[in-house]
Design an enzyme around this catalytic site. Structure first.
Site, short mmCIF file in Angstrom:
data_model
loop_
_atom_site.label_atom_id
_atom_site.label_comp_id
_atom_site.label_asym_id
_atom_site.label_seq_id
_atom_site.Cartn_x
_atom_site.Cartn_y
_atom_site.Cartn_z
N SER A 1 6.53 0.04 8.90
CA SER A 1 6.89 0.56 7.59
C SER A 1 5.88 1.64 7.22
CB SER A 1 6.93 -0.55 6.53
OG SER A 1 5.70 -1.25 6.48
N GLU B 1 4.13 4.19 4.00
CA GLU B 1 3.91 4.44 2.58
C GLU B 1 3.78 5.94 2.32
OE1 GLU B 1 0.96 2.18 0.03
OE2 GLU B 1 0.03 4.18 0.00
N ASP C 1 -3.92 -0.01 -11.93
CA ASP C 1 -5.05 0.46 -12.73
C ASP C 1 -4.55 1.33 -13.87
OD1 ASP C 1 -7.08 -0.60 -10.94
OD2 ASP C 1 -6.46 0.97 -9.55
N PHE D 1 -13.25 7.86 -0.11
CA PHE D 1 -12.19 7.00 -0.61
C PHE D 1 -12.47 5.54 -0.25
CE2 PHE D 1 -7.78 5.24 -0.16
CZ PHE D 1 -7.47 5.27 -1.51
N HIS E 1 2.01 -1.58 8.73
CA HIS E 1 2.37 -0.74 7.58
C HIS E 1 1.40 0.45 7.56
CE1 HIS E 1 4.00 0.17 3.58
NE2 HIS E 1 2.76 0.39 3.18
#
Length: 291
Positions: free
Chosen positions: A15, A17, A108, A218, A268
């Site tokens: 999968s 994103e 958030d 990050f 993923h």
């Protein structure tokens, strides 16, 4: 182990994103990226949802496009700052769109906002979705093999994850990581919590390595550990982008092979709206299988 990896990789679900583009050029680029990745026959594609619902329209528009392209789409769905009425309305919108899978997150708020809203934990959102829609949605939740950065302790984080599963989650996707041992230990810890949570598949989230500075920055912010040996190699490459990408491909493909051999139920990919890195990793895995 190598033979087990080859056999498992041939049937492992994938999968991807994506995040909603902010410009018309980004929208067109993402269409091209999706077309390239569809060649890998993904089980579904998910679309992120900005802090406080800030990308609501763009997220849902991207979900609509993916569905129109004949691919199952999962909408990210966060609840911080939301009311039960607003969540109910968005669930109805997603049902009308034909969405059957959600990634349910606490989320958030934009900086400068208080906690707000009627939901404080993702487990409350999962419970509410189940109460409102029954089994209409396949619900994914987040998992943190290296512990959520805001958790009081690893034990508290594990219990928070279990609460999401017991509230009705169908499966989980992890934060990305580069230490397979962290994933396998986390899965083992969940298994020991009891049969009611042990049944839930925990899918590793995979972040391709295509650059150094942004990845390290990050990762430090979101609590994903970059092992020291990887960090030092990336820093040593400096601005040598080609070497960083080649090294990153070796590292992440090897990570995927180990995860597959260890029984990961799927992979993923956090694509960052790029196709080439994920295609290269999957080609490497397929090449290993054929070799």
């Amino acid at each position: 182990m190598k033979q087990a990896t080859h056999e498992a990789s041939a049937r492992l679900p994938l999968s991807f994103e994506f995040f909603p583009p902010k410009t018309p050029e980004g929208v067109e680029k993402l269409r091209t990226v999706r077309r390239a990745l569809y060649a890998l026959a993904p089980e579904f594609c998910s679309v992120t949802y900005g802090a406080g619902g800030s990308t609501h329209e763009g997220s849902f528009a991207t979900v609509r496009e993916i569905l129109a392209e004949g691919v199952p789409a999962a909408a990210h769905f966060s609840c911080i700052g939301a009311t039960r009425a607003s969540v109910r309305a968005q669930l109805q919108e997603l049902q009308a769109m034909g969405v059957r899978r959600l990634v349910a997150l606490r989320g958030d708020l934009p900086s400068g906002y208080g906690l707000g809203g009627e939901f404080h934990y993702a487990s409350e959102l999962v419970e509410f979705i189940r109460a409102e829609t029954g089994r209409h949605f396949h619900i994914e939740v987040a998992a943190y093999p290296e512990t959520h950065p805001q958790a009081r302790s690893p034990a508290a984080d594990l219990q928070a994850f279990a609460a999401k599963l017991r509230a009705g989650a169908d499966s989980a996707i992890t934060q990305y990581f580069y230490n397979a041992d962290a994933y396998f230990r986390f899965v083992d810890e969940v298994q020991r919590l009891g049969a009611d949570v042990a049944r839930v598949p925990i899918v590793p989230g995979i972040m391709p390595i295509t650059g150094a500075a942004q990845l390290l920055r990050f990762s430090d912010a979101c609590g994903a550990e970059v092992p020291r040996w990887i960090r030092l190699r990336l820093q040593a490459f400096g601005d040598d982008t080609a070497s960083i990408k080649a090294f990153g491909l070796d590292v992440v493909a090897a990570l995927c092979e180990r995860l597959i051999a260890g029984g990961a139920p799927a992979l993923h990919f956090y694509t960052m709206n790029q196709s080439a890195p994920t295609l290269a990793i999957c080609a490497r895995l397929q090449g290993a299988q054929q070799g």
